[in-house]
Design a protein around this motif. Structure first.
Motif, PDB file in Angstrom:
ATOM      1  N   UNK A  53     118.574   0.023  -8.420  1.00  0.00           N
ATOM      2  CA  UNK A  53     117.484  -0.179  -9.393  1.00  0.00           C
ATOM      3  C   UNK A  53     116.925  -1.588  -9.377  1.00  0.00           C
ATOM      4  N   UNK A  54     117.769  -2.595  -9.124  1.00  0.00           N
ATOM      5  CA  UNK A  54     117.264  -3.967  -9.077  1.00  0.00           C
ATOM      6  C   UNK A  54     116.322  -4.150  -7.889  1.00  0.00           C
ATOM      7  N   UNK A  55     116.675  -3.533  -6.762  1.00  0.00           N
ATOM      8  CA  UNK A  55     115.805  -3.630  -5.593  1.00  0.00           C
ATOM      9  C   UNK A  55     114.472  -2.951  -5.857  1.00  0.00           C
ATOM     10  N   UNK A  56     114.532  -1.809  -6.543  1.00  0.00           N
ATOM     11  CA  UNK A  56     113.297  -1.098  -6.877  1.00  0.00           C
ATOM     12  C   UNK A  56     112.426  -1.950  -7.788  1.00  0.00           C
ATOM     13  N   UNK A  57     113.069  -2.581  -8.760  1.00  0.00           N
ATOM     14  CA  UNK A  57     112.318  -3.416  -9.700  1.00  0.00           C
ATOM     15  C   UNK A  57     111.660  -4.576  -8.962  1.00  0.00           C
ATOM     16  N   UNK A  58     112.406  -5.196  -8.056  1.00  0.00           N
ATOM     17  CA  UNK A  58     111.862  -6.344  -7.336  1.00  0.00           C
ATOM     18  C   UNK A  58     110.732  -5.945  -6.398  1.00  0.00           C
ATOM     19  N   UNK A  59     110.818  -4.744  -5.861  1.00  0.00           N
ATOM     20  CA  UNK A  59     109.780  -4.313  -4.925  1.00  0.00           C
ATOM     21  C   UNK A  59     108.534  -3.822  -5.645  1.00  0.00           C
ATOM     22  N   UNK A  60     108.595  -3.755  -6.981  1.00  0.00           N
ATOM     23  CA  UNK A  60     107.435  -3.355  -7.780  1.00  0.00           C
ATOM     24  C   UNK A  60     107.002  -1.926  -7.473  1.00  0.00           C
ATOM     25  N   UNK A  61     107.933  -1.112  -6.997  1.00  0.00           N
ATOM     26  CA  UNK A  61     107.692   0.296  -6.674  1.00  0.00           C
ATOM     27  C   UNK A  61     106.660   0.499  -5.576  1.00  0.00           C
ATOM     28  N   UNK A  62     106.308  -0.566  -4.892  1.00  0.00           N
ATOM     29  CA  UNK A  62     105.109  -0.464  -4.069  1.00  0.00           C
ATOM     30  C   UNK A  62     105.384  -0.173  -2.601  1.00  0.00           C
ATOM     31  N   UNK A  63     106.623   0.054  -2.223  1.00  0.00           N
ATOM     32  CA  UNK A  63     106.904   0.363  -0.833  1.00  0.00           C
ATOM     33  C   UNK A  63     106.982   1.878  -0.682  1.00  0.00           C
ATOM     34  N   UNK A  64     105.908   2.460  -0.264  1.00  0.00           N
ATOM     35  CA  UNK A  64     105.829   3.909  -0.207  1.00  0.00           C
ATOM     36  C   UNK A  64     106.877   4.492   0.733  1.00  0.00           C
ATOM     37  N   UNK A  65     107.357   3.703   1.682  1.00  0.00           N
ATOM     38  CA  UNK A  65     108.320   4.226   2.641  1.00  0.00           C
ATOM     39  C   UNK A  65     109.693   4.429   1.996  1.00  0.00           C
ATOM     40  N   UNK A  66     109.980   3.763   0.859  1.00  0.00           N
ATOM     41  CA  UNK A  66     111.275   3.917   0.194  1.00  0.00           C
ATOM     42  C   UNK A  66     111.293   5.146  -0.706  1.00  0.00           C
ATOM     43  N   UNK A  67     110.245   5.343  -1.480  1.00  0.00           N
ATOM     44  CA  UNK A  67     110.201   6.441  -2.422  1.00  0.00           C
ATOM     45  C   UNK A  67     111.018   6.146  -3.663  1.00  0.00           C
ATOM     46  N   UNK A  68     110.774   6.912  -4.725  1.00  0.00           N
ATOM     47  CA  UNK A  68     111.453   6.722  -6.002  1.00  0.00           C
ATOM     48  C   UNK A  68     111.391   8.037  -6.757  1.00  0.00           C
ATOM     49  N   UNK A  69     112.354   8.274  -7.642  1.00  0.00           N
ATOM     50  CA  UNK A  69     112.333   9.514  -8.408  1.00  0.00           C
ATOM     51  C   UNK A  69     111.332   9.384  -9.557  1.00  0.00           C
ATOM     52  N   UNK A  70     110.907  10.520 -10.074  1.00  0.00           N
ATOM     53  CA  UNK A  70     109.910  10.539 -11.140  1.00  0.00           C
ATOM     54  C   UNK A  70     110.435   9.856 -12.396  1.00  0.00           C
ATOM     55  N   UNK A  71     111.664  10.168 -12.787  1.00  0.00           N
ATOM     56  CA  UNK A  71     112.226   9.562 -13.992  1.00  0.00           C
ATOM     57  C   UNK A  71     112.319   8.051 -13.866  1.00  0.00           C
ATOM     58  N   UNK A  72     112.767   7.579 -12.705  1.00  0.00           N
ATOM     59  CA  UNK A  72     112.876   6.133 -12.480  1.00  0.00           C
ATOM     60  C   UNK A  72     111.509   5.462 -12.549  1.00  0.00           C
ATOM     61  N   UNK A  73     110.524   6.127 -11.968  1.00  0.00           N
ATOM     62  CA  UNK A  73     109.184   5.549 -11.938  1.00  0.00           C
ATOM     63  C   UNK A  73     108.635   5.361 -13.353  1.00  0.00           C
ATOM     64  N   UNK A  74     108.679   6.404 -14.162  1.00  0.00           N
ATOM     65  CA  UNK A  74     108.153   6.315 -15.522  1.00  0.00           C
ATOM     66  C   UNK A  74     108.963   5.335 -16.365  1.00  0.00           C
ATOM     67  N   UNK A  75     110.275   5.329 -16.172  1.00  0.00           N
ATOM     68  CA  UNK A  75     111.141   4.432 -16.936  1.00  0.00           C
ATOM     69  C   UNK A  75     110.835   2.978 -16.636  1.00  0.00           C
TER      70      UNK A  75
END
Length: 567
Positions: A62-84
């Motif tokens: 989650x820290x890596x996701x937060x730092x990447x600003x969700x913007x790396x489309x190649x990684x992907x993220x779950x819907x719940x994580x994204x909205x949260x």
């Protein structure tokens, strides 16, 4: 007062990033320069980057996701994580919202509170939407998402989804222009949508078809400019495509609107052995102002049917791809006199696959042509010698043609010589060659900048020329690869057989490849006898190198590579 450096000035940077075309890797590097650059690239980044969202929990920290600003489309993220994380972190999505979303593997039901919240919150901000390999629980869920929650869409892709509800089985009902009143609302037209791509699941059964009719879908999108690829992977793809374009005809007639009046790109390269004449005739009647057309005409389409279609757009076409069916029967004859005496003043790119034309006489009808991809046959069992399809008796030259790809079993030196007389200014080449054929290429097209050899039957003698002092000599006879001094890209077909005699040797690398001053990228198969120091020199001089060394243990992809740069 200290003067701010121009490259740290927000006004200058804003203008700068408005002018630089978006490239994912380039902007990714820009954002690492400084906090100022990071913030100034935000509007362009959020507008162009694709967000990939799945319904399964992300494996990322989650820290890596937060730092990447969700913007790396190649990684992907779950819907719940994204909205949260949108709620918890200051991502400035109000002023600079994400615009492009890729949805994959969802079970879409708006009765689910989380999914409903996502579409209600993010749908109006979307300009690009791709829904792939997902399942729609109800037809109304599809309607709400396409026609209500996403009013600002410019691009829509529906790819290999499954739909539980069924559409009407009767074709008359499906093509009825009088739709129910709950669909015909005052704001039902979505005039912003200009790109539409649809690919149905390649399986049998009712769930592969859209639960809404083509009439209902197209009614909402009158301003499509780019249509396709359309892949009707069902039991009757040609009939499905025909019904699609019949719906456009009816909408034009019944609604008084010029539906698809500005359609400039159409891709219906549907692989089928059916009879598409009725579908092609329907497209002909619609008279789209096409600039790009990709079409599979099948085995049995008559030349008059194809000619009528091309007559409607020959003055506007810039890119044309014609496939004659996959695979063609052994005795299928080429269409006589292609392109049937029509002129194509603006055509720059042409791709022909299968027995479309008996020769290359058509080049005199297309003086502006810059790229030609020519595949006389779709299978090795149906072979036409290139000599049989070369220009016969004409002195015309295709001087503007710079990019040439001929997909066949290989071209001899004689055939290369004839091609050189017809097409003298080739800069980019994809072709099959043996030793003599490669030497003729070096003699004929000395200004080549890129060459890809498929199939590859070229050894040391072909690349360097015959050793005039015998085995072990240092001098080689021209023509050879050293004459291609403008060459920037050299690629050869991957050879997986460790016994192949066509793996490049130490001499070829040292005296041929490394002798080219401007070479920037190579994809090579090397002999098992090539020394490690030679590989090191190759990688040092040409970082963008992909190397397969014969005899080494293959990786999971079936090859052992040594490489650097953009692998």
């Amino acid at each position: 007062m200290t003067e701010i450096h121009p490259l740290l000035n927000s006004v200058v940077l804003t203008r700068l990033f408005e002018l630089i075309p978006f490239d994912f890797k380039e902007y990714e590097n820009f954002r690492l320069v400084s906090k100022t650059w990071y913030n100034q690239t935000l509007p362009v980044w959020r507008k162009n980057v694709w967000i990939s969202i799945s319904t399964s929990p992300s494996k990322e920290n989650p820290k890596e996701i937060q730092n990447s600003d969700f913007e790396y489309s190649r990684k992907g993220i779950s819907l719940e994580e994204y909205l949260d994380h949108l709620d918890k972190n200051n991502l400035n999505v109000v002023h600079y919202p994400f615009r492009k979303y890729s949805i994959e593997g969802w079970n879409i039901s708006l009765q689910n509170d989380v999914i409903f919240s996502f579409w209600k919150r993010m749908g109006p901000q979307m300009t690009h939407l791709s829904i792939k390999c997902s399942q729609f629980a109800r037809v109304d869920d599809l309607r709400h998402i396409l026609f209500q929650f996403t009013p600002n869409l410019k691009c829509l892709k529906l790819i290999q989804n499954v739909y539980k509800d069924k559409r009407p089985e009767n074709k008359v009902q499906r093509l009825n222009p009088k739709l129910p009143q709950h669909i015909l609302k005052s704001n039902f037209l979505q005039r912003n949508l200009v790109e539409l791509e649809i690919e149905l699941v390649e399986e049998f059964g009712p769930e592969v078809n859209l639960p809404i009719t083509w009439m209902e879908l197209l009614l909402h999108f009158p301003n499509i400019h780019k249509l396709g690829p359309l892949r009707m992977g069902c039991t009757q793809p040609i009939a499905e495509l025909r019904e699609f374009f019949e719906a456009v005809e009816i909408l034009r007639r019944e609604n008084g609107l010029k539906y698809f009046a500005n359609l400039s790109e159409l891709d219906i390269m549907q692989e089928t052995r059916g009879r598409p004449e009725a579908m092609i005739s329907c497209i002909t009647r619609l008279q789209f102002p096409l600039k790009r057309l990709a079409l599979n005409i099948g085995w049995f389409t008559q030349k008059t049917v194809l000619k009528r279609l091309l007559e409607t757009c020959c003055n506007s076409l810039e890119n044309l791809s014609v496939n004659r069916g996959t695979p063609p029967p052994i005795d299928l004859a080429p269409l006589p006199n292609f392109p049937f005496g029509l002129k194509f003043p603006h055509l720059k790119e042409l791709s022909l696959s299968g027995p479309v034309t008996p020769n290359l006489m058509f080049l005199q009808e297309i003086p502006s042509l810059e790229l030609l991809k020519y595949k006389p046959t779709n299978e090795a069992r149906f072979e036409q010698k290139l000599d049989e399809v070369l220009l016969r008796g004409s002195k015309m030259k295709a001087k503007n043609l710079k990019d040439l790809s001929i997909i066949s079993d290989g071209c001899s030196a004689v055939e290369i010589c004839k091609l050189g007389q017809l097409i003298p200014n080739v800069r980019k080449l994809q072709i099959g060659l043996d030793n003599e054929g490669f030497r003729e290429v070096c003699k004929t097209w000395r200004k080549l900048e890129s060459i890809e050899i498929v199939p590859f039957r070229v050894g040391e003698e072909g690349i360097l020329g015959k050793d005039e002092k015998g085995k072990g000599g240092a001098n080689f006879l021209l023509p050879n690869i050293t004459q291609l001094q403008d060459l920037k890209v050299f690629k050869m077909q991957r050879l997986m057989d460790s016994s192949s005699r066509f793996g490049l040797t130490n001499k070829v690398v040292l005296k041929g490849i490394l002798a080219l001053k401007f070479l920037e990228e190579v994809d090579l198969t090397l002999s098992s006898e090539v020394k490690s120091i030679v590989c090191s020199q190759l990688l040092e001089k040409i970082p963008r190198s992909k190397i397969l060394v014969l005899g080494q243990q293959p990786t999971r992809e079936g090859r052992q590579e040594r490489g650097g740069g953009d692998n």
